[in-house]
Design an enzyme around this catalytic site. Structure first.
Site, PDB file in Angstrom:
ATOM      1  N   GLY A   1     -10.095  -3.026   3.193  1.00 51.94           N
ATOM      2  CA  GLY A   1      -9.059  -3.013   4.223  1.00 51.94           C
ATOM      3  C   GLY A   1      -9.034  -1.701   4.989  1.00 51.94           C
ATOM      4  O   GLY A   1      -9.982  -0.902   4.951  1.00 51.94           O
ATOM      5  N   ASP A   2      -7.937  -1.476   5.667  1.00 49.15           N
ATOM      6  CA  ASP A   2      -7.808  -0.296   6.530  1.00 49.15           C
ATOM      7  C   ASP A   2      -7.598   1.006   5.760  1.00 49.15           C
ATOM      8  O   ASP A   2      -7.955   2.088   6.239  1.00 49.15           O
ATOM      9  CB  ASP A   2      -6.604  -0.474   7.474  1.00 49.15           C
TER      10      ASP A   2
ATOM     11  N   THR B   1       0.468   1.318   6.298  1.00 49.54           N
ATOM     12  CA  THR B   1       0.524   0.220   5.351  1.00 49.54           C
ATOM     13  C   THR B   1       0.675  -1.054   6.162  1.00 49.54           C
ATOM     14  O   THR B   1       1.163  -1.013   7.284  1.00 49.54           O
ATOM     15  CB  THR B   1       1.688   0.409   4.360  1.00 49.54           C
ATOM     16  N   GLY B   2       0.233  -2.161   5.620  1.00 50.15           N
ATOM     17  CA  GLY B   2       0.377  -3.413   6.371  1.00 50.15           C
ATOM     18  C   GLY B   2      -0.884  -4.235   6.332  1.00 50.15           C
ATOM     19  O   GLY B   2      -1.766  -4.027   5.491  1.00 50.15           O
TER      20      GLY B   2
ATOM     21  N   THR C   1       0.832  -1.203   0.000  1.00 50.99           N
ATOM     22  CA  THR C   1       0.000   0.000   0.000  1.00 50.99           C
ATOM     23  C   THR C   1       0.872   1.260   0.000  1.00 50.99           C
ATOM     24  O   THR C   1       1.937   1.264   0.614  1.00 50.99           O
ATOM     25  CB  THR C   1      -0.854  -0.016   1.296  1.00 50.99           C
TER      26      THR C   1
HETATM   27  N1  GLY Z   1      -3.264  -2.208   4.202  1.00 52.86           N
HETATM   28  C1  GLY Z   1      -3.886  -2.634   3.038  1.00 52.86           C
HETATM   29  C2  GLY Z   1      -4.982  -3.578   3.227  1.00 52.86           C
HETATM   30  O1  GLY Z   1      -4.956  -4.381   4.159  1.00 52.86           O
HETATM   31  O2  GLY Z   1      -5.886  -3.554   2.439  1.00 52.86           O
END
Ligand code: GLY
Length: 306
Positions: free
Chosen positions: A204-205, A225-226, A174
């Protein structure tokens, strides 16, 4: 009062192989140049963040835009968020499949909608109504990612990996940026194709306010990111900026956030933080993280190892 502008960006935190490092460094340099040139001319933090993230979306190196990780059914499905710390105006899109630059669609939502968040075909329709061209999903799919997906699914069948790979250290690329402009305003943006082999429709986040992205002039700007699921459960972006608001330094707050992510849920990832007075923080618990910073003194680019 004029302040010194700063642009801090990341291009993912994961088990980046040696042969991917140079491409990440090049991509980060290009994104810094695009974003900082706007700040230097007196442009806004939001403009700089959007420009830097769009360059990384256009670069196949990263898990954003063309070149994103693929869903279980071999499609690209992307999420992005852009937030202006001056007034908390925010734009988010999720599960978009026909936009080359989801961050630009997020910008349109921020600027031109009374709403904050659009998903799927509604997001694409909004973007098209406001002048963005739609592309074919296959224009965003590249052979490298098709091969990565085939291998992941073959490994899953062989019982070598779990069902979704979400917790895997080799699928989090990301991108994101935080900026401070000469007017003293901060902004943040995050864009992603999500995680490798994700279920269609999974969000996602990255595009959720306070999870993978947040900005408020009263606290700080953050992009993460992660592995998204643990980051979401902890609303980690807001957790981190609140620590800055409470007096923590951005560096300590970034490190605390990553420590908390791991100690609470075994999560992994990377974070960048920027306070309105120009102090920065960066931390990750992944094998590598790609990042870059530029201010009036110059630029620095790194692919940090843990
Ligand atoms: N951090 C990106 C996701 O988990 O979608």
């Amino acid at each position: 009062m004029k302040t010194q502008s700063v642009l801090l960006i990341h291009g993912g935190a994961w088990a980046m192989p040696d042969d991917a490092v140079a491409a990440h460094e090049r991509g980060i340099a290009d994104a810094l140049a695009a974003g900082y040139s706007l700040l230097k001319r007196g442009g806004s933090a939001v403009d700089a963040v959007e420009a830097a993230v769009a360059v990384m979306e256009d670069d196949e190196t990263f898990d954003a835009g063309r070149g994103s990780f693929l869903t279980q059914d071999g499609r690209v499905q992307m999420d992005a968020l852009l937030m202006n710390g001056e007034n908390l105006r925010t734009g988010g899109v999720a599960c978009v499949e026909r936009l080359r630059n989801p961050i630009r669609a997020a910008r349109l939502v921020l600027d031109r909608s009374p709403h904050v968040y659009f998903v799927g075909t509604g997001a694409e329709r909004f973007a098209r109504q406001h002048g963005m061209a739609l592309c074919d999903n296959m224009d965003l799919v590249i052979p490298r990612e098709q091969q990565r997906l085939y291998k992941a699914q073959a490994d899953e069948l062989a019982g070598l990996r779990d069902e979704t790979f979400s917790g895997s250290l080799d699928s989090h690329d990301t991108v994101g940026a935080v900026a401070l402009d000469v007017h003293g305003n901060i902004a943040a943006g995050t864009s992603t194709g999500g995680t490798l082999n994700k279920a269609p429709g999974r969000v996602g986040d990255s595009s959720l306010i306070g999870c993978g992205c947040y900005a408020d002039n009263l606290s700080a700007a953050v992009s993460l990111t992660g592995w998204g699921e643990p980051i979401m459960k902890l609303v980690l972006g807001k957790w981190a900026v609140d620590r800055v608001a409470a007096g923590g330094s951005p560096q300590d707050s970034a490190q605390d956030a990553i420590d908390y992510l791991y100690s609470r849920l075994g999560g992994h990832g990377g974070i960048i933080l920027l306070s309105p007075d120009g102090r920065i923080g960066l931390a990750h618990n992944t094998p590598r993280m790609a990042w870059g910073i530029q201010n009036a003194e110059g630029s620095q680019i790194g692919v940090t190892r843990n």
